[in-house]
Write an enzyme that holds these catalytic residues in place. Sequence first.
Site, mmCIF file in Angstrom:
data_model
loop_
_atom_site.group_PDB
_atom_site.id
_atom_site.type_symbol
_atom_site.label_atom_id
_atom_site.label_comp_id
_atom_site.label_asym_id
_atom_site.label_seq_id
_atom_site.Cartn_x
_atom_site.Cartn_y
_atom_site.Cartn_z
ATOM 1 N N GLY A 1 -14.447 8.687 11.149
ATOM 2 C CA GLY A 1 -13.635 8.782 12.391
ATOM 3 C C GLY A 1 -12.272 8.757 12.507
ATOM 4 O O GLY A 1 -11.675 8.334 13.697
ATOM 5 N N ASP B 1 -3.607 0.164 21.578
ATOM 6 C CA ASP B 1 -4.375 1.365 21.545
ATOM 7 C C ASP B 1 -4.470 2.018 22.994
ATOM 8 O O ASP B 1 -4.531 1.406 23.981
ATOM 9 C CB ASP B 1 -5.645 1.368 20.882
ATOM 10 C CG ASP B 1 -6.262 2.643 20.624
ATOM 11 O OD1 ASP B 1 -6.557 2.831 19.274
ATOM 12 O OD2 ASP B 1 -6.701 3.544 21.565
ATOM 13 N N HIS C 1 -7.039 -0.990 12.843
ATOM 14 C CA HIS C 1 -7.602 -1.561 14.350
ATOM 15 C C HIS C 1 -7.626 -3.080 14.425
ATOM 16 O O HIS C 1 -8.417 -3.497 13.597
ATOM 17 C CB HIS C 1 -8.990 -0.653 15.036
ATOM 18 C CG HIS C 1 -8.578 0.678 14.949
ATOM 19 N ND1 HIS C 1 -8.586 1.366 16.145
ATOM 20 C CD2 HIS C 1 -8.648 1.679 14.041
ATOM 21 C CE1 HIS C 1 -8.482 2.609 15.863
ATOM 22 N NE2 HIS C 1 -8.609 2.819 14.459
ATOM 23 N N HIS D 1 -3.634 3.209 9.612
ATOM 24 C CA HIS D 1 -3.444 2.148 10.692
ATOM 25 C C HIS D 1 -4.719 1.361 10.667
ATOM 26 O O HIS D 1 -5.723 1.780 10.277
ATOM 27 C CB HIS D 1 -3.134 2.770 12.247
ATOM 28 C CG HIS D 1 -4.252 3.690 12.356
ATOM 29 N ND1 HIS D 1 -4.178 5.228 12.007
ATOM 30 C CD2 HIS D 1 -5.462 3.549 13.007
ATOM 31 C CE1 HIS D 1 -5.196 5.766 12.634
ATOM 32 N NE2 HIS D 1 -5.931 4.821 13.404
HETATM 33 P P1 5GP Z 1 -8.262 6.464 14.259
HETATM 34 O O1 5GP Z 1 -9.338 7.376 15.030
HETATM 35 O O2 5GP Z 1 -7.441 7.530 13.498
HETATM 36 O O3 5GP Z 1 -9.057 5.368 13.451
HETATM 37 O O4 5GP Z 1 -7.594 5.617 15.447
HETATM 38 C C1 5GP Z 1 -6.883 6.482 16.266
HETATM 39 C C2 5GP Z 1 -6.473 5.692 17.235
HETATM 40 O O5 5GP Z 1 -5.211 5.993 18.050
HETATM 41 C C3 5GP Z 1 -7.425 6.122 18.577
HETATM 42 O O6 5GP Z 1 -8.165 4.661 18.835
HETATM 43 C C4 5GP Z 1 -6.733 6.514 19.763
HETATM 44 O O7 5GP Z 1 -7.252 5.803 20.991
HETATM 45 C C5 5GP Z 1 -5.188 5.886 19.519
HETATM 46 N N1 5GP Z 1 -4.056 6.853 19.735
HETATM 47 C C6 5GP Z 1 -4.131 7.949 19.604
HETATM 48 N N2 5GP Z 1 -2.920 8.738 19.982
HETATM 49 C C7 5GP Z 1 -2.153 7.609 20.662
HETATM 50 C C8 5GP Z 1 -0.922 7.287 21.101
HETATM 51 O O8 5GP Z 1 -0.013 8.313 21.358
HETATM 52 N N3 5GP Z 1 -0.528 6.000 21.293
HETATM 53 C C9 5GP Z 1 -1.373 5.080 21.103
HETATM 54 N N4 5GP Z 1 -1.143 3.564 21.713
HETATM 55 N N5 5GP Z 1 -2.713 5.184 20.627
HETATM 56 C C10 5GP Z 1 -3.158 6.346 20.377
#
Ligand code: 5GP
Length: 133
Positions: free
Chosen positions: A112, A50, A121, A119
């Site tokens: 969130g 991340d 985490h 995906h």
């Molecule tokens: P969500 O909030 O959708 O559960 O998680 C999205 C995650 O993607 C966040 O933790 C954010 O830091 C990560 N993220 C967003 N854009 C990028 C990116 O371009 N590259 C990487 N490696 N992580 C990303």
Amino acid sequence: MQAQHDAKVAKGLKKLANPEPLDCIFCKIVAGQIPSDKVYEDDRILAFRDLNPQAPVHLLVMPRKHIASLNEAGPDDRAVLGHLLVTLPKLAEQLGVESGYRVVNNCGALAGQSVFHIHFHLLGGRSMSWPPG
Ligand code: 5GP
Ligand code: ZN
């Protein structure tokens, strides 16, 4: 011949219903158009670090296929999502956090979710509290 044609049409219709959006950043990571710190990949899934880690180990693990969220996953996605799930402990072991780690899927903006390509985490390397915020 007809069956083959029907299968092709069905596949096309499914793709229309579940497009790979041009602006999906995770599809761009899959395509190699955006760089990522990959720790694992195979023909179906990808795991990378991340960008904004919330723990010493913070991976994002996702299918190559664009599925917007768990709500959009269908019967055809069972195999890839099962494969993803059983790969998580291997990744945890590879990164040395197998004794305790958390797997999180944020489904929907209210929970969130900020990137609408499904995906999971994988967080580890520190102690964690419950319930999550
Ligand atoms: P969500 O909030 O959708 O559960 O998680 C999205 C995650 O993607 C966040 O933790 C954010 O830091 C990560 N993220 C967003 N854009 C990028 C990116 O371009 N590259 C990487 N490696 N992580 C990303
Ligand atoms: Zn995508």
